[in-house]
Design a protein around this motif. Sequence first.
Motif, PDB file in Angstrom:
ATOM      1  N   SER A 217       0.841  -1.191   0.000  1.00 52.77           N
ATOM      2  CA  SER A 217       0.000   0.000   0.000  1.00 52.77           C
ATOM      3  C   SER A 217       0.876   1.241   0.000  1.00 52.77           C
ATOM      4  N   LEU A 218       0.397   2.280  -0.659  1.00 57.99           N
ATOM      5  CA  LEU A 218       1.083   3.570  -0.648  1.00 57.99           C
ATOM      6  C   LEU A 218       0.142   4.620  -0.098  1.00 57.99           C
ATOM      7  N   THR A 219       0.581   5.285   0.960  1.00 54.16           N
ATOM      8  CA  THR A 219      -0.214   6.332   1.597  1.00 54.16           C
ATOM      9  C   THR A 219       0.445   7.681   1.364  1.00 54.16           C
ATOM     10  N   LYS A 220      -0.348   8.651   0.937  1.00 56.59           N
ATOM     11  CA  LYS A 220       0.145   9.996   0.657  1.00 56.59           C
ATOM     12  C   LYS A 220       0.066  10.862   1.904  1.00 56.59           C
ATOM     13  N   MET A 221       1.154  11.581   2.209  1.00 52.11           N
ATOM     14  CA  MET A 221       1.173  12.544   3.312  1.00 52.11           C
ATOM     15  C   MET A 221       1.644  13.889   2.777  1.00 52.11           C
ATOM     16  N   ILE A 222       0.974  14.961   3.192  1.00 56.19           N
ATOM     17  CA  ILE A 222       1.340  16.327   2.799  1.00 56.19           C
ATOM     18  C   ILE A 222       1.676  17.107   4.067  1.00 56.19           C
ATOM     19  N   THR A 223       2.856  17.696   4.101  1.00 55.24           N
ATOM     20  CA  THR A 223       3.294  18.418   5.299  1.00 55.24           C
ATOM     21  C   THR A 223       3.940  19.743   4.904  1.00 55.24           C
ATOM     22  N   GLY A 224       4.119  20.605   5.914  1.00 54.17           N
ATOM     23  CA  GLY A 224       4.827  21.868   5.704  1.00 54.17           C
ATOM     24  C   GLY A 224       3.919  23.079   5.814  1.00 54.17           C
TER      25      GLY A 224
END
Length: 375
Positions: A217-224
């Motif tokens: 599985s690939l999980t997307k994370m957005i930070t900053g």
Amino acid sequence: MKTDGILKKLKKGFAKAAAIITSLALVTVPVLADDSTDTSSQTSGASGAAGTMTIPVTLDLTYNDKDSIQPLSFTCNITPDASLPAASDDAAPDTRFAGVAQGASVVENSSAPQEGSQTNTAVYTAQVQFDVSKFTLPGLYVYTLQPVVSLGGKTYEPTAIDGLTIDPQSLTAEVWIVDQSDGSLGVGGVDIYQSSDETQKISKAGFKGNFQTQSVSLTKMITGNQADMEAKFPFTFTIQGTPGQVITYKLPDGTTNTLTISDKGTATVQSPIELGNKQTVTVYGLTPKDSYSFKETNSSDYTQTYQIDDGKETAATDGAVATTTIGQADQKVTFTNNKEGSLPTGMIQTYLPYVLVVALVLVFGGFYLVRRKHE
């Protein structure tokens, strides 16, 4: 003395009667063990006509999950046991003969499995037929049954397909060819053994197996502090595996799609998958030697990194997750897009005095208004 003579004659009569009954039983009654293969739909020769007997041979496979079931075809090889002698008239009554090569054949293969007792199981069935017209002598004939599977139009020995294990690797079939009352031969019955020495009789000709598959599985994370938390980023992925192997992938909304590994051993999703923050795509049906790679095709000016399970966070060069072999367990990839921002030093030096003046005006203005209100 007369009484003794009468008794002797009675004993001889009973002995003859017993011999006749025994011979009739051997001629007219099929030789079937209590737990032999079900022969309710099978026939033996009658009225001198050559007959046949057909038995089902099954492969009961268990998959890790229902999304990993593969489009296998199943058949079996049936060959005479070469370690035994050929049939002959002068052999002892209990001699086991090598099967007649033309006497057994597969008449139907299985390409459409039936669902098993669980949703992650599938049952494949082939039909093996014994043709009495190919036999010339009554006796016990022995064959070896071996499973054969096909995937993507290519035939494999079971051990040649990554992730597939089948037990046992062979079965022994003993076919009774018997004299019938009209003088012809008939198929009296078939016994199935897990071994060649008649020590492990089983109730039917069946193989059991396991098709080991994993998921990634690939999980997307957005930070900053400068990241757009509502943004979506396009991904593609490539799987390297066995030609004909079917890969299933599940999107964040729950819908599923499939890919088939090409003759060259690869499959790539054609339409990019859009993933937002904390959204996941899961790929099923990978066998231990299969490898995968993901690639983000448009990341703007974000810094991209990825982490596999609890491993080291790695820079995603050109937006790609390096090609990785799945191995024996499921894997989870976390792919992070980070965007941080800060005011340039020159801008701070230029505008800071004005900001301080405005702040002082606001403070003193507020103090003045509060004081006047109290007066």
